[in-house]
Design a protein around this motif. Structure first.
Motif, PDB file in Angstrom:
ATOM      1  N   LEU A 168       0.814  -1.213   0.000  1.00  0.00           N
ATOM      2  CA  LEU A 168       0.000   0.000   0.000  1.00  0.00           C
ATOM      3  C   LEU A 168       0.849   1.267   0.000  1.00  0.00           C
ATOM      4  CD1 LEU A 168      -2.831  -1.110   2.453  1.00  0.00           C
ATOM      5  CD2 LEU A 168      -2.934  -0.970  -0.057  1.00  0.00           C
TER       6      LEU A 168
ATOM      7  N   ASP B 262       0.707   2.506  -6.721  1.00  0.00           N
ATOM      8  CA  ASP B 262      -0.145   3.650  -7.043  1.00  0.00           C
ATOM      9  C   ASP B 262      -1.610   3.200  -7.046  1.00  0.00           C
ATOM     10  OD1 ASP B 262      -0.567   2.340  -9.492  1.00  0.00           O
ATOM     11  OD2 ASP B 262       0.824   3.619 -10.577  1.00  0.00           O
ATOM     12  N   ASP B 263      -2.518   4.152  -7.197  1.00  0.00           N
ATOM     13  CA  ASP B 263      -3.945   3.848  -7.138  1.00  0.00           C
ATOM     14  C   ASP B 263      -4.370   2.850  -8.212  1.00  0.00           C
ATOM     15  OD1 ASP B 263      -4.233   5.526  -4.977  1.00  0.00           O
ATOM     16  OD2 ASP B 263      -5.025   7.216  -6.142  1.00  0.00           O
TER      17      ASP B 263
ATOM     18  N   GLU C  44      -2.576   0.394  -9.491  1.00  0.00           N
ATOM     19  CA  GLU C  44      -2.139  -0.944  -9.074  1.00  0.00           C
ATOM     20  C   GLU C  44      -3.059  -1.496  -7.992  1.00  0.00           C
ATOM     21  OE1 GLU C  44       0.208  -4.474  -8.575  1.00  0.00           O
ATOM     22  OE2 GLU C  44      -0.080  -3.077 -10.217  1.00  0.00           O
ATOM     23  N   ILE C  45      -3.401  -0.684  -7.015  1.00  0.00           N
ATOM     24  CA  ILE C  45      -4.311  -1.116  -5.955  1.00  0.00           C
ATOM     25  C   ILE C  45      -5.660  -1.487  -6.564  1.00  0.00           C
ATOM     26  CG2 ILE C  45      -5.534  -0.445  -3.847  1.00  0.00           C
ATOM     27  CD1 ILE C  45      -2.502  -0.885  -3.502  1.00  0.00           C
ATOM     28  N   GLY C  46      -6.162  -0.649  -7.455  1.00  0.00           N
ATOM     29  CA  GLY C  46      -7.439  -0.932  -8.117  1.00  0.00           C
ATOM     30  C   GLY C  46      -7.414  -2.214  -8.920  1.00  0.00           C
TER      31      GLY C  46
END
Length: 70
Positions: free
Chosen positions: A45, A49-50, A52-54
């Motif tokens: 986390l 980046d966003d 990758e998390i998504g």
């Protein structure tokens, strides 16, 4: 953030998995495996980046019992 930790014993180790993010870790005890998983998830986390998390995030993971005929 609350995520799921699934822990299974495999030979001499405990393997912990976070199914929502696809992160896996291990330890010589359940407590150690979960602590290592927490560290791995927090590390992900921090650096991801966003997007990758998504891409990784699979919300709504649950753990329940399953009865089967023996």
């Amino acid at each position: 953030m609350t995520l799921t930790a699934v822990v299974q014993r495999e030979e001499n180790l405990f393997v912990a998995q976070c199914p929502e993010l696809g992160v896996v870790s291990q330890g010589t005890s359940r407590v150690e495996a979960i602590a290592n998983l927490r560290e791995a998830v927090e590390g992900l986390l921090e650096v991801a980046d966003d997007a990758e998390i998504g891409r990784r995030l699979r919300e709504g993971a649950t753990v329940s019992t399953l009865e089967v005929a023996a």
